[in-house]
Every structure is written in structure tokens, then in C-alpha cells.
Design a protein around this motif. Sequence first.
Motif, PDB file in Angstrom:
ATOM      1  N   THR A  20       0.767  -1.237  -0.100  1.00  0.00           N
ATOM      2  CA  THR A  20       0.161   0.004   0.015  1.00  0.00           C
ATOM      3  C   THR A  20       1.030   1.338  -0.039  1.00  0.00           C
ATOM      4  O   THR A  20       0.529   2.201  -0.801  1.00  0.00           O
ATOM      5  N   ALA A  36      -8.661   8.691  -0.912  1.00  0.00           N
ATOM      6  CA  ALA A  36      -8.269   9.043   0.398  1.00  0.00           C
ATOM      7  C   ALA A  36      -7.077  10.173   0.663  1.00  0.00           C
ATOM      8  O   ALA A  36      -6.508  10.484  -0.064  1.00  0.00           O
ATOM      9  N   GLU A  40      -3.375   5.361   5.309  1.00  0.00           N
ATOM     10  CA  GLU A  40      -4.422   4.538   6.191  1.00  0.00           C
ATOM     11  C   GLU A  40      -5.764   4.505   5.657  1.00  0.00           C
ATOM     12  O   GLU A  40      -6.768   3.473   5.379  1.00  0.00           O
ATOM     13  N   GLY A  41      -6.029   5.926   5.059  1.00  0.00           N
ATOM     14  CA  GLY A  41      -7.397   5.971   4.467  1.00  0.00           C
ATOM     15  C   GLY A  41      -7.462   5.334   3.274  1.00  0.00           C
ATOM     16  O   GLY A  41      -8.761   4.855   2.965  1.00  0.00           O
ATOM     17  N   GLU A  43      -6.236   2.178   2.755  1.00  0.00           N
ATOM     18  CA  GLU A  43      -6.672   1.097   3.004  1.00  0.00           C
ATOM     19  C   GLU A  43      -8.054   0.855   3.467  1.00  0.00           C
ATOM     20  O   GLU A  43      -8.504  -0.344   3.169  1.00  0.00           O
ATOM     21  N   GLU A  44      -8.580   1.761   4.166  1.00  0.00           N
ATOM     22  CA  GLU A  44      -9.958   1.771   4.699  1.00  0.00           C
ATOM     23  C   GLU A  44     -10.867   1.857   3.375  1.00  0.00           C
ATOM     24  O   GLU A  44     -11.989   1.031   3.330  1.00  0.00           O
ATOM     25  N   TRP A  45     -10.548   2.643   2.189  1.00  0.00           N
ATOM     26  CA  TRP A  45     -11.409   2.738   1.290  1.00  0.00           C
ATOM     27  C   TRP A  45     -11.363   1.435   0.593  1.00  0.00           C
ATOM     28  O   TRP A  45     -12.325   0.926  -0.033  1.00  0.00           O
ATOM     29  N   LYS A  47     -10.905  -1.674   1.956  1.00  0.00           N
ATOM     30  CA  LYS A  47     -11.896  -2.551   2.799  1.00  0.00           C
ATOM     31  C   LYS A  47     -13.194  -2.266   2.267  1.00  0.00           C
ATOM     32  O   LYS A  47     -13.916  -3.322   2.212  1.00  0.00           O
ATOM     33  N   LYS A  48     -13.797  -1.114   2.163  1.00  0.00           N
ATOM     34  CA  LYS A  48     -15.139  -0.830   1.852  1.00  0.00           C
ATOM     35  C   LYS A  48     -15.265  -1.309   0.554  1.00  0.00           C
ATOM     36  O   LYS A  48     -16.550  -2.010   0.375  1.00  0.00           O
ATOM     37  N   CYS A  49     -14.293  -0.901  -0.517  1.00  0.00           N
ATOM     38  CA  CYS A  49     -14.813  -1.451  -2.031  1.00  0.00           C
ATOM     39  C   CYS A  49     -14.563  -3.070  -1.717  1.00  0.00           C
ATOM     40  O   CYS A  49     -15.580  -3.665  -2.879  1.00  0.00           O
ATOM     41  N   ARG A 286      -6.996  -8.250   1.272  1.00  0.00           N
ATOM     42  CA  ARG A 286      -6.317  -8.214   2.764  1.00  0.00           C
ATOM     43  C   ARG A 286      -6.054  -9.735   3.180  1.00  0.00           C
ATOM     44  O   ARG A 286      -6.646 -10.173   4.217  1.00  0.00           O
TER      45      ARG A 286
END
Length: 341
Positions: A20, A36, A40-41, A43-45, A47-49, A286
Amino acid sequence: MKYSFPKIDLHLHLDGSFRTLTVWELAMRQGVEMPADSPEGFEEWMKKCSYSGSVNEFLLMFDVTTQVMQDRESLIRLTRELIEDVASQGVVYAEIRFAPQLHIRKGMTQRQAIEAVLEGRRQGMEKTGIDIGIICCMMCVGEETLNWDANMETAMITHEYLDQGVVCIDLAGAEGIVPLRNFAPLFQKAAELGTPAICHAGDSQDWTTVKDAIDMGARRIGHGHHIYENPALSRYAADHNIALEICPTSNIQCQTRETYELHPAWNLYSIGIPVTINTDNMTMSRVTLDDEYDHCLNEMGFEYEDLILMNINSAKVSFMAEDRKKDIIEKLERCLDEVTQ
């Protein structure tokens, strides 16, 4: 759980499996807009997708990552790092796939994209000592006419690199927009040139796409789990040694299967289909192979020895050199003896 036997990943996408921080660094350097404000943002994006529930929605993530993969040095670095990462996880052989036509936006040719990935392969193999095969993907992006010339170019060029690290050709992308059989002339061209072919099928769409892929000459199917809904075709696959590249977490995230427990991988394996377990997109999903093996044991009905046997399947249906294949299979068979005695 950690798994000490030799591991093989046959279904691994370069643009979905990356560090990443590397993609973030390349994006900042190249002025690529990210979804993002921080790694970190980002990675969160992802995860959501990844839990969007749709293969085609999942594919939108690749629009971001491929933007930073439009020059030789970036492709070399990302390929090398992926090889380093899988080696650190105990993988002894992997086949990394990518679509050359997705890396020509800033002036590279498909040929140059292939050569960059092959250079990354050379560097990664030299550093880690593991073996890597490269798969060149044609793409389904909608009506087959939209990128027909690009796909035909991939089919024409791929065979030139078969003795340099490229091992076969594939068709990836969105399923179900047009019938898979519409791409048959591309597979015919590959066959004429002597290029081995595999195909994504039977993931978001039903078993008929697996039949189309088999009819077009594919003897390894990317995903393919919806073949389970047709017992006769499943029997045919078992009898003719047609392998399935199962990617459990990807299937759950894209909701092509509802749960790990309801995934038919064990049923397909139990009737003799050469089932293999793979990660698909390590970063976006992940997961590592160890994570997938945990799901196999804890939720999908497999036993520990099945994991070894499926890696033997992977070795047998892989495109690695025969002497290396024999060596890995012998090591896996010794591991099998240890756990079954």
C-alpha cells in the motif's frame, strides 16, 4: 495457523497485490488523485470496496492502482516487491497475472509493459530464489468490439515471450456483459500461435461461462465454482483434469458465494476436480495463502492433508518447468507422508 509445506499461488493479480505504501508513494510522486487523504485512509477505502458485494464494483479499485503503473520503473518495482512478499510467506512458486493493455496510458506499448514486468520478475527471482510465471491477460471491458484490437495485440505478442518468463494467456475482467464465447477468435489465435490459454469464468456468472471457456480450449479456469450447479459438466471437468483456481475470500467479498461454509470448493474437490486455492488480490482482499488455508480448515470442510494435496494439484497444473515441478511435488508428497503416518 502457519503452514510449513511448500505453497503455490496460481491466481494472483499484480494490480491487486501490492504494498500500500508503495502505491501511495507512486501516486504522490506522479500526481495521481487518490480516493483518500492518507495511506491509512486508502486502506480503509479498499476495505469498503472489497465488500461491495459485486465483482464489477470490486473491479473499480483497479482503476486507481493501474494509474500508478504506467511507466517501466513502477511496473518493475511493484513486480519485484510482490515476489519478495510472496516469498516471505513461504510461497515457492506463483503465477502473477496482469493485462498489458492497462499500462499504455502514458506511452508505453504492451510489449514494453511485458518487458518491464519480466524485468521485475528477474529481479525478484534473483533476490528470493523462488520461481515465478507471468500470465498476460486479455480483458473483457464490455462489448468485445470495444478493445478487440488491444486484445488481439495481447494474443499476438504473448507467445513471443513464452521462453522468457511468460507462461500463458488469460481473459479477465467483467463477466456477463457479453457472452464469453464472443471472445473465441482470440483463443483460436492463441492456439494457432501455440500459446497456452486459461480463462476467468463461472464466478459472477453461471456454469455456462465455464462451458464456454472449456469449449474455447481453457484447461484451467479462474474461479469457476459455479460449475457446481451442473453435475454433468463437473463430472466432465473431473474426468478431463480441468483445474479450478478457487479464491475463497474474493468469492465471499464479491458475493459470488454467500459464505465460506456454503462455498462448493470441497464438493468439487471431492469428486476429483483438480481444485487449487489462491488469493486473487492479496492487498485489496487483505489475505495471504495462510488466511485462505485457515478458512479452508475452519469453515469449508477441508482437512490439513487436503491443503497439501491441493498444492500438489497446483504444481501439476502449473506452467513451471518439469524438473522444478517434480521437485516441488516430491517435497509436498514427503509433507503428506508426515501428516498421514
